[in-house]
Scaffold this active site. Structure first.
Site, PDB file in Angstrom:
ATOM      1  N   ALA A 235    -103.777  -3.962 -19.442  1.00  0.00           N
ATOM      2  CA  ALA A 235    -105.022  -3.311 -19.009  1.00  0.00           C
ATOM      3  C   ALA A 235    -106.250  -4.178 -19.263  1.00  0.00           C
ATOM      4  O   ALA A 235    -106.423  -4.731 -20.341  1.00  0.00           O
ATOM      5  CB  ALA A 235    -105.207  -1.954 -19.683  1.00  0.00           C
TER       6      ALA A 235
ATOM      7  N   ASN B  55    -102.317  -5.395 -12.926  1.00  0.00           N
ATOM      8  CA  ASN B  55    -102.139  -4.753 -11.632  1.00  0.00           C
ATOM      9  C   ASN B  55    -103.382  -4.944 -10.764  1.00  0.00           C
ATOM     10  O   ASN B  55    -103.362  -5.655  -9.762  1.00  0.00           O
ATOM     11  CB  ASN B  55    -101.833  -3.268 -11.833  1.00  0.00           C
TER      12      ASN B  55
ATOM     13  N   LYS C 134     -92.172   2.339 -19.372  1.00  0.00           N
ATOM     14  CA  LYS C 134     -93.499   2.119 -19.957  1.00  0.00           C
ATOM     15  C   LYS C 134     -94.094   3.488 -20.275  1.00  0.00           C
ATOM     16  O   LYS C 134     -94.424   4.261 -19.374  1.00  0.00           O
ATOM     17  CB  LYS C 134     -94.415   1.352 -19.006  1.00  0.00           C
TER      18      LYS C 134
ATOM     19  N   GLY D 280    -108.153  -1.181 -15.288  1.00  0.00           N
ATOM     20  CA  GLY D 280    -108.849  -1.435 -14.033  1.00  0.00           C
ATOM     21  C   GLY D 280    -110.255  -1.975 -14.166  1.00  0.00           C
ATOM     22  O   GLY D 280    -110.931  -2.204 -13.161  1.00  0.00           O
TER      23      GLY D 280
END
Length: 259
Positions: free
Chosen positions: A187, A209, A99, A161
């Site tokens: 994202a 994530n 990535k 995030g």
């Protein structure tokens, strides 16, 4: 017939990719990944050990699984840094699917430097890497990355995030229309519904994530993401009904009882 996600020479049955950051330990990372059903996990190789056998190594947890480690270049700000990093990783691990992530704004938005990303993508693709490129949600840049050899493009849904979800749904569609390689929304995913929406828009996959790692119950959220991606993909393939401004009766008018 299986619905296969093909990225370069690699094939996957899961369309969910997870990250390895922000977990308290490698064991929780592993448990959440298995619960998600994901077959790829990204690893920031400048921050997470996958090369030193003398230290706790994330690869040890996944060595008996079918989960593919996906090294990423988080922390790199130039093409040269990313190219050097990935060559070192391939030498140490043999992993050639990567990535590519080159950040232009390291202070506030973590938005990618697309010029450096395109430069690095071309070099790495010519060097035999299967490149999955993190980028903005711009169809022009996505096409340039495909032309540079990217095996997949990974437009952001929102800042990394942030958990804001997909901020520009039209751009996801435009990127999908612009390229002939898989589009992985990356994202900004904050919850399972964000993942489902990305898939319903036509994305080929979703990477998340923080939404899992920092959930109150990471294992449960991982499982929720698994089913959200599956449901969103099935909904997209089934085909949604067109939107209309007025009601349409779902019951037929023929044969109605007359009073």
């Amino acid at each position: 017939m299986a619905d296969i996600l093909k990225i370069g020479k690699y094939e996957f049955t899961s369309r969910l990719i997870v990250g390895s950051g922000k977990y308290p330990d490698f064991k929780t990372t592993y448990d959440a990944t298995i619960a998600s059903g994901a077959q790829m996990i990204t690893v920031a190789v400048r921050r997470v050990n996958i090369t030193d056998p003398n230290k706790e190594n994330l690869m040890d947890y996944f060595k008996d699984s079918d989960v593919q480690l996906l090294p990423n270049s988080a922390g790199c700000t130039t093409a040269e840094e990313a190219i050097t990093l990935f060559r070192m990783v391939r030498e140490a691990t043999g992993i050639d699917i990567i990535k590519l992530e080159i950040i232009g704004d390291t202070e506030k938005t973590l938005y990618p430097d697309v010029i450096e990303t395109i430069k690095a993508c071309e070099v790495l693709a010519n060097d035999g890497f299967t490149v999955m490129a993190y980028t903005n949600d711009d169809p022009i840049t996505a096409k340039k990355l495909e032309n540079a050899g990217a095996a997949a493009v990974m437009p952001l849904a929102a800042p990394i995030g942030s958990g804001l979800g997909i901020q520009n749904r039209y751009n996801v569609v435009f990127v999908k229309e612009a390229v002939n390689v898989p589009v992985i929304v990356d994202a900004g995913v904050g919850c399972a519904s964000d993942a489902a929406i990305a898939m319903e828009l036509g994305a080929d996959g979703v990477l998340t994530n923080t939404a899992i790692a920092q959930a109150k119950n990471p294992i449960q959220m991982a499982e929720a993401m698994k089913y959200a991606v599956i449901a969103g993909r099935m909904s997209y393939l089934a085909g949604r009904i067109p939107k209309k401004p007025y009601a349409t009766a779902s019951s037929p008018s023929e044969g109605m009882i007359q009073f």
